[in-house]
Design an enzyme around this catalytic site. Structure first.
Site, PDB file in Angstrom:
ATOM      1  N   GLU A 101       0.841  -1.193   0.000  1.00  0.00           N
ATOM      2  CA  GLU A 101       0.000   0.000   0.000  1.00  0.00           C
ATOM      3  C   GLU A 101       0.883   1.252   0.000  1.00  0.00           C
ATOM      4  OE1 GLU A 101      -2.459   1.565  -0.697  1.00  0.00           O
ATOM      5  OE2 GLU A 101      -3.942   1.805   0.896  1.00  0.00           O
ATOM      6  N   ASP A 102       0.343   2.344  -0.482  1.00  0.00           N
ATOM      7  CA  ASP A 102       1.117   3.589  -0.478  1.00  0.00           C
ATOM      8  C   ASP A 102       1.147   4.225   0.910  1.00  0.00           C
ATOM      9  OD1 ASP A 102      -1.591   4.257  -0.596  1.00  0.00           O
ATOM     10  OD2 ASP A 102      -1.392   5.697  -2.223  1.00  0.00           O
ATOM     11  N   ASP A 105      -3.468   5.710   6.465  1.00  0.00           N
ATOM     12  CA  ASP A 105      -3.931   6.986   6.991  1.00  0.00           C
ATOM     13  C   ASP A 105      -4.914   6.679   8.141  1.00  0.00           C
ATOM     14  OD1 ASP A 105      -4.186   9.839   6.849  1.00  0.00           O
ATOM     15  OD2 ASP A 105      -6.025   9.625   5.706  1.00  0.00           O
ATOM     16  N   PHE A 154      -0.657  16.318   3.862  1.00  0.00           N
ATOM     17  CA  PHE A 154      -1.110  15.679   2.629  1.00  0.00           C
ATOM     18  C   PHE A 154       0.082  15.593   1.687  1.00  0.00           C
ATOM     19  CE2 PHE A 154      -3.382  14.820  -1.237  1.00  0.00           C
ATOM     20  CZ  PHE A 154      -4.399  13.987  -0.793  1.00  0.00           C
ATOM     21  N   ARG A 167       1.375  11.945  -9.508  1.00  0.00           N
ATOM     22  CA  ARG A 167       1.821  10.569  -9.261  1.00  0.00           C
ATOM     23  C   ARG A 167       3.222  10.334  -9.823  1.00  0.00           C
ATOM     24  NH1 ARG A 167      -2.595   7.370  -7.576  1.00  0.00           N
ATOM     25  NH2 ARG A 167      -4.614   7.973  -8.393  1.00  0.00           N
TER      26      ARG A 167
END
Ligand code: IMP
Ligand code: MG
Length: 182
Positions: A101-102, A105, A154, A167
């Site tokens: 996963e990136d 959160d 963010f 991206r």
């Protein structure tokens, strides 16, 4: 006040990411030593750069599959409801699985995906996230491996988007919004 734009400033360099991935790959190789049934599962779309670099660093026989779960819309808000938009192509029963996963959160996305994949009875299931924002967590979830812990900012780049852009940045950058002064 309308938001007129944003700037991106570097938070984690491409070099630092590459060095961290080398270390993580050595740990994963040890953990999965001897496996001949490992499937590395990337969560679309944010993990596509990370999984590409990670699997090329792994000295293990691997298969690669992808799954897409909905989380954010085009905004900076989290969604508690997780839906599977694209499922795996392959079976994972009795396989070793590494979910990539990136960012973790709130934790809802990985928590949901892990629950779903566990119900398919893999031999082993582990998780890795490039980034972790622990202060944002809403469910009790910990990835087995984390690249970097970051504050509540963010971020974009290295596969991660803001409204589908950025991206392609080679580094992780922090987004700062600008408000219209007029
Ligand atoms: P969670 O379900 O709240 O843990 O959300 C995880 C997902 O939210 C990640 O896979 C990202 O797609 C997205 N996300 C969380 N933080 C950020 C961020 O800082 N930038 C871009 N996307 C983010
Ligand atoms: Mg995501």
């Amino acid at each position: 006040m309308a938001q007129t734009g944003y700037t991106v400033s570097q938070m984690i360099s491409a070099k630092a990411i590459a060095a961290r991935i080398e270390d993580l790959a050595r740990e994963i190789e040890q953990d999965f030593a001897g496996t001949n049934k490992l499937v590395v599962v990337g969560l679309l779309r944010g993990s596509f750069v990370f999984i590409a670099d990670l699997v090329r660093e792994l000295d293990l026989p691997v298969e690669v599959d992808f799954l897409e779960a909905s989380s954010y819309g085009n905004a900076m808000e989290s969604s508690r409801e997780v839906r599977i938009l694209k499922d795996l192509r392959g079976e994972i029963q009795a396989r070793d699985v590494l979910v990539v996963e990136d960012i973790v959160d709130t934790g809802h996305t990985l928590n949901h995906v892990v629950g779903l994949l566990r119900s398919r009875a893999p031999a082993r299931l582990k998780t890795i996230a490039l980034l972790d924002k622990p202060v944002r967590r809403e469910v009790d979830f910990r990835a087995d491996w984390i690249g970097f812990e970051i504050p509540d900012e963010f971020v974009v780049g290295y596969g991660i988007d803001y409204a589908q852009r950025n991206r392609n940045l080679p580094f992780i950058g922090k987004v700062t919004l600008h408000e219209d002064a007029s």
